[in-house]
Design an enzyme around this catalytic site. Sequence first.
Site, short mmCIF file in Angstrom:
data_model
loop_
_atom_site.label_atom_id
_atom_site.label_comp_id
_atom_site.label_asym_id
_atom_site.label_seq_id
_atom_site.Cartn_x
_atom_site.Cartn_y
_atom_site.Cartn_z
N GLU A 1 52.20 15.24 77.80
CA GLU A 1 52.04 14.88 76.53
C GLU A 1 53.56 14.76 75.69
OE1 GLU A 1 49.04 17.31 74.53
OE2 GLU A 1 47.35 16.55 75.79
N HIS B 1 45.33 14.60 70.70
CA HIS B 1 45.09 16.14 70.70
C HIS B 1 45.46 16.67 69.32
CE1 HIS B 1 43.52 19.86 72.45
NE2 HIS B 1 44.91 20.40 72.41
#
Length: 180
Positions: free
Chosen positions: A127, A146
Amino acid sequence: FCFGNTPQMCLSGKTMGIIGYGQIGRAVARIAQALGMHVICHSRTCRGDGPYVDLDTLLSQSDVITLHCPLFPETTNLISTDSIARMKDGAILLNTARGQVIDETAVAHALSTGKLSGAAMDVVSVEPITPTNPLLTAPNCIITPHIAWAPAQMRQRIIDTTCNSIRAFLSGSPINVVNP
């Protein structure tokens, strides 16, 4: 409930398999039950209050599998080519745990062959997501950021939980113990 061009699915009467039966897994179980789903779970630590089954049973019986387990060496690539082969054809995979809990290449392949009818996740192995992540081009795959922690109320909840955990530890009665 549907993904892309797959037929809609009524969740009532389906089986939800929850891997990781901590606070979040239990909350998901209550929601699934409210939708009329049968719930089974698998967890490293059985607290005696869940419908526990072994991993093979969960994989083979679940219509929807949702991941809420921590990332440990034994959970890295828990969802792999081998575990996907043991799943029901057309199962749906949800991952809100950690990206490394799944083998993204194996999941993308299962989506492209129809072994999995859909996948949704808010975590990926790297990420921010890289342009070469195979899930980006996989059919019937939904990826969201997220960011459940982003609202101010959630950040305050995290701070409060941390403070309460420290107080409890210092008083000799630890709470939220991950690895007892």
